[in-house]
Design an enzyme around this catalytic site. Structure first.
Site, PDB file in Angstrom:
ATOM      1  N   SER A 159       0.823  -1.211   0.000  1.00  0.00           N
ATOM      2  CA  SER A 159       0.000   0.000   0.000  1.00  0.00           C
ATOM      3  C   SER A 159       0.859   1.264   0.000  1.00  0.00           C
ATOM      4  O   SER A 159       0.334   2.373  -0.048  1.00  0.00           O
ATOM      5  CB  SER A 159      -0.946   0.011   1.213  1.00  0.00           C
ATOM      6  OG  SER A 159      -0.234  -0.198   2.419  1.00  0.00           O
ATOM      7  N   ASN A 200      -2.651  -3.199  12.725  1.00  0.00           N
ATOM      8  CA  ASN A 200      -4.113  -3.070  12.603  1.00  0.00           C
ATOM      9  C   ASN A 200      -4.651  -1.873  13.386  1.00  0.00           C
ATOM     10  O   ASN A 200      -5.448  -1.088  12.860  1.00  0.00           O
ATOM     11  CB  ASN A 200      -4.806  -4.357  13.074  1.00  0.00           C
ATOM     12  CG  ASN A 200      -4.430  -5.550  12.205  1.00  0.00           C
ATOM     13  OD1 ASN A 200      -3.779  -5.377  11.166  1.00  0.00           O
ATOM     14  ND2 ASN A 200      -4.827  -6.741  12.626  1.00  0.00           N
ATOM     15  N   THR A 229     -40.206  25.420 -11.538  1.00  0.00           N
ATOM     16  CA  THR A 229     -40.461  24.021 -11.170  1.00  0.00           C
ATOM     17  C   THR A 229     -40.576  23.296 -12.510  1.00  0.00           C
ATOM     18  O   THR A 229     -41.047  23.876 -13.493  1.00  0.00           O
ATOM     19  CB  THR A 229     -41.768  23.846 -10.370  1.00  0.00           C
ATOM     20  OG1 THR A 229     -42.860  24.296 -11.165  1.00  0.00           O
ATOM     21  CG2 THR A 229     -41.736  24.636  -9.049  1.00  0.00           C
ATOM     22  N   HIS A 230     -40.105  22.073 -12.561  1.00  0.00           N
ATOM     23  CA  HIS A 230     -40.071  21.312 -13.825  1.00  0.00           C
ATOM     24  C   HIS A 230     -39.291  22.061 -14.907  1.00  0.00           C
ATOM     25  O   HIS A 230     -39.546  21.877 -16.092  1.00  0.00           O
ATOM     26  CB  HIS A 230     -41.480  20.998 -14.328  1.00  0.00           C
ATOM     27  CG  HIS A 230     -42.390  20.474 -13.262  1.00  0.00           C
ATOM     28  ND1 HIS A 230     -42.479  19.136 -12.945  1.00  0.00           N
ATOM     29  CD2 HIS A 230     -43.225  21.120 -12.400  1.00  0.00           C
ATOM     30  CE1 HIS A 230     -43.351  18.978 -11.950  1.00  0.00           C
ATOM     31  NE2 HIS A 230     -43.802  20.175 -11.584  1.00  0.00           N
ATOM     32  N   SER A 234     -12.757  26.413 -27.319  1.00  0.00           N
ATOM     33  CA  SER A 234     -12.776  25.193 -28.121  1.00  0.00           C
ATOM     34  C   SER A 234     -11.597  25.227 -29.069  1.00  0.00           C
ATOM     35  O   SER A 234     -11.203  26.295 -29.544  1.00  0.00           O
ATOM     36  CB  SER A 234     -14.086  25.130 -28.897  1.00  0.00           C
ATOM     37  OG  SER A 234     -13.944  24.289 -30.015  1.00  0.00           O
ATOM     38  N   LYS A 288     -16.360  29.853 -28.911  1.00  0.00           N
ATOM     39  CA  LYS A 288     -16.841  29.170 -27.703  1.00  0.00           C
ATOM     40  C   LYS A 288     -16.171  29.664 -26.422  1.00  0.00           C
ATOM     41  O   LYS A 288     -14.988  29.945 -26.386  1.00  0.00           O
ATOM     42  CB  LYS A 288     -16.599  27.652 -27.814  1.00  0.00           C
ATOM     43  CG  LYS A 288     -17.445  26.952 -28.839  1.00  0.00           C
ATOM     44  CD  LYS A 288     -18.943  27.015 -28.543  1.00  0.00           C
ATOM     45  CE  LYS A 288     -19.351  26.133 -27.391  1.00  0.00           C
ATOM     46  NZ  LYS A 288     -19.354  24.722 -27.728  1.00  0.00           N
ATOM     47  N   ASN A 318     -16.594  27.894 -22.766  1.00  0.00           N
ATOM     48  CA  ASN A 318     -17.285  26.777 -22.120  1.00  0.00           C
ATOM     49  C   ASN A 318     -17.127  26.800 -20.597  1.00  0.00           C
ATOM     50  O   ASN A 318     -16.042  27.077 -20.103  1.00  0.00           O
ATOM     51  CB  ASN A 318     -16.737  25.452 -22.647  1.00  0.00           C
ATOM     52  CG  ASN A 318     -16.984  25.294 -24.142  1.00  0.00           C
ATOM     53  OD1 ASN A 318     -18.001  25.745 -24.659  1.00  0.00           O
ATOM     54  ND2 ASN A 318     -16.039  24.676 -24.833  1.00  0.00           N
ATOM     55  N   GLU A 338     -18.859  22.079 -15.150  1.00  0.00           N
ATOM     56  CA  GLU A 338     -19.085  20.766 -15.771  1.00  0.00           C
ATOM     57  C   GLU A 338     -18.250  19.696 -15.070  1.00  0.00           C
ATOM     58  O   GLU A 338     -18.706  18.575 -14.838  1.00  0.00           O
ATOM     59  CB  GLU A 338     -18.734  20.813 -17.263  1.00  0.00           C
ATOM     60  CG  GLU A 338     -19.768  21.568 -18.084  1.00  0.00           C
ATOM     61  CD  GLU A 338     -19.350  21.718 -19.545  1.00  0.00           C
ATOM     62  OE1 GLU A 338     -18.703  20.809 -20.085  1.00  0.00           O
ATOM     63  OE2 GLU A 338     -19.674  22.767 -20.135  1.00  0.00           O
ATOM     64  N   TYR A 369      -9.977  -7.533  11.731  1.00  0.00           N
ATOM     65  CA  TYR A 369      -9.296  -6.910  10.594  1.00  0.00           C
ATOM     66  C   TYR A 369      -9.113  -7.890   9.446  1.00  0.00           C
ATOM     67  O   TYR A 369      -8.766  -9.057   9.647  1.00  0.00           O
ATOM     68  CB  TYR A 369      -7.916  -6.386  11.017  1.00  0.00           C
ATOM     69  CG  TYR A 369      -7.141  -5.806   9.840  1.00  0.00           C
ATOM     70  CD1 TYR A 369      -7.290  -4.474   9.476  1.00  0.00           C
ATOM     71  CD2 TYR A 369      -6.302  -6.606   9.070  1.00  0.00           C
ATOM     72  CE1 TYR A 369      -6.621  -3.941   8.385  1.00  0.00           C
ATOM     73  CE2 TYR A 369      -5.624  -6.084   7.973  1.00  0.00           C
ATOM     74  CZ  TYR A 369      -5.793  -4.759   7.629  1.00  0.00           C
ATOM     75  OH  TYR A 369      -5.139  -4.247   6.551  1.00  0.00           O
ATOM     76  N   GLN A 392      -7.314  -2.422   3.505  1.00  0.00           N
ATOM     77  CA  GLN A 392      -6.270  -1.609   2.882  1.00  0.00           C
ATOM     78  C   GLN A 392      -6.839  -0.828   1.690  1.00  0.00           C
ATOM     79  O   GLN A 392      -6.309   0.225   1.323  1.00  0.00           O
ATOM     80  CB  GLN A 392      -5.123  -2.524   2.432  1.00  0.00           C
ATOM     81  CG  GLN A 392      -3.946  -1.797   1.831  1.00  0.00           C
ATOM     82  CD  GLN A 392      -2.717  -2.684   1.780  1.00  0.00           C
ATOM     83  OE1 GLN A 392      -2.102  -2.969   2.800  1.00  0.00           O
ATOM     84  NE2 GLN A 392      -2.367  -3.141   0.583  1.00  0.00           N
ATOM     85  N   LYS A 414      -8.172   3.233   1.470  1.00  0.00           N
ATOM     86  CA  LYS A 414      -7.414   4.488   1.416  1.00  0.00           C
ATOM     87  C   LYS A 414      -7.592   5.272   0.133  1.00  0.00           C
ATOM     88  O   LYS A 414      -7.825   6.495   0.175  1.00  0.00           O
ATOM     89  CB  LYS A 414      -5.939   4.203   1.670  1.00  0.00           C
ATOM     90  CG  LYS A 414      -5.703   3.873   3.125  1.00  0.00           C
ATOM     91  CD  LYS A 414      -4.349   3.294   3.394  1.00  0.00           C
ATOM     92  CE  LYS A 414      -4.391   2.523   4.680  1.00  0.00           C
ATOM     93  NZ  LYS A 414      -5.318   1.363   4.645  1.00  0.00           N
TER      94      LYS A 414
HETATM   95  N1  ARG Z   1      -1.293  -1.558   5.063  1.00  0.00           N
HETATM   96  C1  ARG Z   1      -2.263  -2.138   5.917  1.00  0.00           C
HETATM   97  C2  ARG Z   1      -3.624  -1.458   5.728  1.00  0.00           C
HETATM   98  O1  ARG Z   1      -3.653  -0.479   5.113  1.00  0.00           O
HETATM   99  C3  ARG Z   1      -1.851  -2.007   7.326  1.00  0.00           C
HETATM  100  C4  ARG Z   1      -2.411  -3.057   8.226  1.00  0.00           C
HETATM  101  C5  ARG Z   1      -1.837  -4.376   7.864  1.00  0.00           C
HETATM  102  N2  ARG Z   1      -2.219  -5.389   8.780  1.00  0.00           N
HETATM  103  C6  ARG Z   1      -2.085  -6.688   8.517  1.00  0.00           C
HETATM  104  N3  ARG Z   1      -2.489  -7.528   9.403  1.00  0.00           N
HETATM  105  N4  ARG Z   1      -1.615  -7.086   7.376  1.00  0.00           N
HETATM  106  O2  ARG Z   1      -4.654  -1.918   6.186  1.00  0.00           O
END
Ligand code: ARG
Length: 473
Positions: free
Chosen positions: A40, A127, A172-173, A294, A300, A302, A307, A334, A339, A342
């Protein structure tokens, strides 16, 4: 402070064997593709500052309860301070071999200070560590977002104040319905953002609880002091149940839901800005810095920014569904699935922060064209309800009055005129109750001024609402 999002990758590939996630338990390392798949660090490096904050609080607590010596704590504090400087300067070598931000920092610390670095993880698991980091990150993000919401609300109120009397068609509408003031219309969005801010602040209360101490899932055999850590990190409370603390991400889901609502509100406003800027409406113009041309059509201009706000709302809604789906099948406690929380979360925060910053500025660059608004409201029999209300005040039942006015509108429409352009004789043919005082009712100003109650569109009420809004920001 939220770290900027540009990735420092690719990382250095060759690392010694400290702080890696495969250990003596395994006979072989993972393959390159599994390493990439499970790591990660390409995205969680941006938790680094929060990870260090959490580690420093944990180390201070370990010393406080007598598990870590003063010398070790000093070394950890010194080493972390150096690492923080390196990370902020962009000089830290993030390594894929160390899987995530937690192992990267721990290994770098140990390389600096030796055994004290290896003692940091006592009574802790990645964890509860990662759950703490995300909560610290999100708390900080919510505070930025609340400031961004306030900035947008201020821009809305400023524009509303300049147009407390400017008449425009209320729809409205998407059909002309009744006259409203542009100020009143803008204050509708102020209310939406006010509720969004309430939701964010409420969500923050549940984000701001400490998971650390839950360790892997069951707690730890060390005599830890969780309240000490909570105090150090500014958490309002300690998570009650260790299994829940490490496994649920409902706080991230509710944040993303609140974010999706902010985007949805701004997407609606964007849709209106786009319509209003179209020459078919011609109600407003946006400053050039929010528009592009454009490559083929030289004429144009825009409305790209609104948007894109509308478009990016889809991506934040998608993140909400991603997080809900991520959670729904997970048994306690967990699982590595988490992971995956994120990237959707980070992207939601980034999208929202950018959108709010751009919007607060964009609203200051709106040019209003009151003549076009007035011309549009004149085209849609917008005072028909006022005529019905006039008849009711003269004694007609509302349903009968409604029918009388419907017939008058049809007659006016077929001769290409507004109700106010019909002669008194013509109007009286629909109802003898109509007198020459009717014309005051049929004007736009009369219609606006009549809606003179709390929450109504009368300019006096709009000014009062603006005064209250300023107090509330
Ligand atoms: N990189 C992991 C996460 O984002 C950290 C926790 C990892 N824990 C484990 N038991 N592998 O969740």
């Amino acid at each position: 402070m939220i770290l900027s999002f540009h990735s420092p990758f690719p990382p250095h590939e060759h690392v010694p064997d400290a702080a890696r996630s495969w250990s003596g338990r395994f006979s072989e390392p993972v393959s390159e593709i599994v390493k990439r798949y499970t790591a990660s660090i390409p995205f969680d490096y941006r938790l680094a500052e929060f990870d260090i904050q959490g580690s420093l609080a944990h180390a201070a607590m370990l010393h406080h309860v007598g598990v870590l010596s003063k010398d070790d704590l000093d070394s950890i504090q010194r080493g972390m301070a150096e690492l923080l400087t390196e990370i902020r300067a962009g000089g830290f070598n993030w390594s894929l071999d160390r899987e995530d931000v937690h192992l990267n920092i721990e290994a770098a610390l140990t390389a600096k200070i030796g055994d004290a670095g290896k003692r940091l993880h006592t009574g802790r698991s990645r964890n509860d560590q990662v759950a703490t980091d995300i909560r610290l990150f999100l708390r900080d993000a919510i505070d930025h977002i609340l400031a961004g919401l306030r900035a947008c609300q201020t821009s809305l109120v400023d524009l509303a104040e300049a147009h407390a009397d400017t008449v425009m068609p209320g729809f409205t509408h998407l059909q002309v319905a009744q006259p409203v003031t542009f100020g009143h219309h803008l204050l509708a969005y102020f209310e939406m953002l006010a509720r969004d801010a309430e939701r964010m602040a409420d969500c923050r209360r549940r984000v701001n609880r400490l998971p650390l101490g839950a360790a892997a899932l069951a707690g730890t055999s060390y005599p830890i002091d969780r309240q000490f850590v909570a105090d150090q990190l500014g958490f309002d409370a300690v998570c009650e149940n260790s299994l829940d603390a490490v496994s649920d991400r409902d706080f991230a889901i509710e944040f993303t839901a609140a974010a999706a609502l902010v985007m949805t509100h701004l997407s609606r406003l964007s849709e209106e800005l786009i319509l209003w800027m179209s020459p078919r409406f011609g109600f407003i113009d946006l400053a050039d810095r929010f528009c592009t041309g454009s490559s083929i059509m030289p004429q144009k201009k825009n409305p790209d920014v609104p948007e894109l706000v509308r478009g990016k709302t889809g991506r934040v809604n998608g993140h909400l569904v991603a997080l809900l789906t991520l959670m729904k099948g997970q048994p306690l406690a967990y699982n590595k699935d988490n992971q995956e929380d994120k990237e959707p979360l980070f992207d939601t925060v980034d999208t929202l922060n950018d959108t709010l910053a751009i919007y607060a500025d964009m609203l200051t660059g709106v040019t209003v064209k009151p003549d076009a608004m007035r011309a549009a409201v004149m085209q849609g029999f917008a005072t028909a309800t006022d005529l019905a209300d006039y008849l009711v005040k003269k004694g007609a039942p509302f349903r009968d009055a409604h029918e009388v006015v419907a017939r008058a509108v049809r007659a006016a429409d077929s001769s290409g005129r507004d109700l106010a352009e019909l002669s008194l004789d013509e109007l009286q043919a629909f109802s003898p109750m109509i007198g020459d005082d009717v014309y005051a009712v049929l004007t736009l100003e009369g219609s606006l001024a009549a809606r003179d109650h709390f929450g109504g569109t009368a300019p006096a009420q709009v000014r009062a609402a603006i005064a209250r809004a300023r107090q509330r920001i």
